[in-house]
Write an enzyme that holds these catalytic residues in place. Structure first.
Site, PDB file in Angstrom:
ATOM      1  N   LYS A 105       0.801  -1.227   0.000  1.00  0.00           N
ATOM      2  CA  LYS A 105       0.000   0.000   0.000  1.00  0.00           C
ATOM      3  C   LYS A 105       0.838   1.282   0.000  1.00  0.00           C
ATOM      4  O   LYS A 105       0.336   2.335  -0.352  1.00  0.00           O
ATOM      5  CB  LYS A 105      -0.980   0.005   1.170  1.00  0.00           C
ATOM      6  CG  LYS A 105      -2.131  -0.967   0.935  1.00  0.00           C
ATOM      7  CD  LYS A 105      -3.429  -0.423   1.460  1.00  0.00           C
ATOM      8  CE  LYS A 105      -4.602  -1.315   1.099  1.00  0.00           C
ATOM      9  NZ  LYS A 105      -4.459  -2.681   1.659  1.00  0.00           N
TER      10      LYS A 105
ATOM     11  N   SER B 253      -8.563   0.043   7.474  1.00  0.00           N
ATOM     12  CA  SER B 253      -8.481  -0.977   8.510  1.00  0.00           C
ATOM     13  C   SER B 253      -7.029  -1.279   8.849  1.00  0.00           C
ATOM     14  O   SER B 253      -6.752  -2.196   9.590  1.00  0.00           O
ATOM     15  CB  SER B 253      -9.182  -2.254   8.037  1.00  0.00           C
ATOM     16  OG  SER B 253      -8.601  -2.687   6.838  1.00  0.00           O
TER      17      SER B 253
ATOM     18  N   GLU C 233     -10.011 -13.817  -2.756  1.00  0.00           N
ATOM     19  CA  GLU C 233     -10.585 -13.115  -1.605  1.00  0.00           C
ATOM     20  C   GLU C 233     -11.056 -14.128  -0.559  1.00  0.00           C
ATOM     21  O   GLU C 233     -11.130 -15.318  -0.832  1.00  0.00           O
ATOM     22  CB  GLU C 233     -11.716 -12.184  -2.054  1.00  0.00           C
ATOM     23  CG  GLU C 233     -12.874 -12.878  -2.698  1.00  0.00           C
ATOM     24  CD  GLU C 233     -13.880 -11.906  -3.298  1.00  0.00           C
ATOM     25  OE1 GLU C 233     -13.788 -10.696  -3.053  1.00  0.00           O
ATOM     26  OE2 GLU C 233     -14.781 -12.382  -4.003  1.00  0.00           O
TER      27      GLU C 233
ATOM     28  N   GLY D 165     -16.112 -13.433   2.391  1.00  0.00           N
ATOM     29  CA  GLY D 165     -16.351 -12.118   1.801  1.00  0.00           C
ATOM     30  C   GLY D 165     -16.114 -12.150   0.302  1.00  0.00           C
ATOM     31  O   GLY D 165     -15.243 -11.460  -0.203  1.00  0.00           O
TER      32      GLY D 165
ATOM     33  N   ASP E 292     -17.569 -10.924  -2.299  1.00  0.00           N
ATOM     34  CA  ASP E 292     -18.309  -9.939  -3.094  1.00  0.00           C
ATOM     35  C   ASP E 292     -17.689  -9.747  -4.475  1.00  0.00           C
ATOM     36  O   ASP E 292     -18.401  -9.546  -5.459  1.00  0.00           O
ATOM     37  CB  ASP E 292     -18.359  -8.595  -2.358  1.00  0.00           C
ATOM     38  CG  ASP E 292     -16.971  -8.061  -2.054  1.00  0.00           C
ATOM     39  OD1 ASP E 292     -16.300  -8.653  -1.195  1.00  0.00           O
ATOM     40  OD2 ASP E 292     -16.559  -7.086  -2.690  1.00  0.00           O
TER      41      ASP E 292
ATOM     42  N   SER F 259       0.960  -9.836  -0.406  1.00  0.00           N
ATOM     43  CA  SER F 259       0.620  -8.410  -0.314  1.00  0.00           C
ATOM     44  C   SER F 259       1.158  -7.711   0.936  1.00  0.00           C
ATOM     45  O   SER F 259       1.385  -6.505   0.909  1.00  0.00           O
ATOM     46  CB  SER F 259      -0.898  -8.236  -0.396  1.00  0.00           C
ATOM     47  OG  SER F 259      -1.540  -9.010   0.602  1.00  0.00           O
TER      48      SER F 259
END
Ligand code: PLP
Length: 319
Positions: free
Chosen positions: A53, A78, A204, A208, A210, A304
């Site tokens: 990130k 988060s 994922e 979750g 989605d 990651s």
């Protein structure tokens, strides 16, 4: 809606050069045997602040006007995005305010404060963090940088995959951890430019999925906050930009259970001597359980991040 392109990833790479680490690509014979493939691990757990990130955060803040820079950056996160904005703001000499959930991992709260940002906490099961942060940004004149649905963030995240393909050449399959899709969409931009035949997958948490539902139904599906060990992928919905890129450039989305994430954490620690956080284990867990025939293939696995409390790590891998 203006989508970022691979040219934006190239520009981001120039902007972060000398600021972000060019992280190592590691190999493991055990992983090769396990998957029956030649596996290349791109290790963003060794990135500054412990996750990819920093790439997107720094790229976004580096593009601020002098006026924006004076007022500073605001983020809701988060965890890792918070640290990325806090560290980038410090390096670039601007103020930062971070809105974090009360129950974020202690190490992440402490690290964010340690980078000099002002931290404001909220209850993520009761309060709407987006509305809260928009209100704060307005009150203080700060620029809100969202964790994934932002062209400069996506372009910055794409630089990790760019480095991977430039180092190892073309791949057949590429597995990427997926939350809101900044990393996956940026990775897909790089993959399509540098290894056009490579299949690109998001992974994922099973609780979750989605993203999987969205890709399969062709529309952005919103779910309740998922309960999963993968705290970096507890997003409820893909972004507008990330969904558009994922839908045109990503081949499929797989899921991993918490048990599979812990198995991967143990594998990384025992075999590769690396500390990888549960969310960072999604890509390997997904590759191992995808059911795809990977035999003889060249496979990329993007790790990651590596931010996890040691006591939490010990508890998970000994359970
Ligand atoms: C944020 C994060 C993710 C998910 O990234 P998105 O861009 O939201 O998909 C995955 N792993 C780690 C370690 C993260 O911090």
């Amino acid at each position: 809606m203006i989508l970022p392109t691979y040219d934006d990833v190239v520009a981001a790479a120039a902007r972060i050069a000398g600021r972000a680490h060019k992280t190592p690509v590691l190999r493991s014979r055990t992983a090769n045997t396990m998957l029956g493939a030649e596996v290349f691990f791109k290790c963003e757990n060794f990135q500054r602040m412990g996750a990819f990130k920093f790439r997107g955060g720094f790229n976004a803040l580096a593009r601020f006007t002098p006026e924006q820079k004076k007022r500073g950056a605001l983020a809701f996160s988060s965890g890792n995005h918070a640290q990325a904005i806090a560290l980038s703001a410090r390096i670039l000499g601007m103020p930062a305010v971070i809105l974090m959930p009360q129950d974020a991992p202690a190490a992440k709260l402490a690290a964010t404060r340690g980078y000099g940002a002002e931290v404001i906490t909220f209850d993520r099961f009761k309060e709407d963090r987006e509305a809260l942060s928009r209100q704060l940004a307005e009150e203080r004149g700060m620029t809100l940088i969202p964790p994934f649905d932002h062209a400069d963030v996506i372009a910055g995240q794409g630089t990790a995959a760019k480095e991977l393909f430039e180092e190892v050449g073309e791949l057949d399959h590429f597995f990427v951890c997926l939350g809101g899709g900044g990393l996956l969409s940026g990775s897909a931009l790089s993959a399509r430019a540098l290894s056009p035949r490579c299949k690109v997958y998001g992974v994922e948490p099973e609780a979750g999925n989605d993203g999987q539902q969205s890709l399969r139904s062709g529309q952005r599906i919103k779910i309740a906050v998922p309960q999963t060990l993968a705290d970096g992928a507890q997003t409820q919905q893909l972004g507008h930009l990330t969904f558009e890129i994922i839908r045109s450039k990503v081949d499929d989305i797989f899921t991993a259970t918490d048990g599979q994430l812990v198995d991967s954490m143990r594998f990384y620690a025992e075999r590769m001597k690396m500390l990888v956080e549960p969310t960072g284990c999604l890509s390997l867990a997904g590759a191992a359980s995808s059911g795809l025939d990977l035999r003889g293939a060249r496979v990329g696995v993007l790790i990651s991040g590596g931010n996890i409390d040691l006591s939490r790590f010990a508890q998970l891998v000994s359970g």
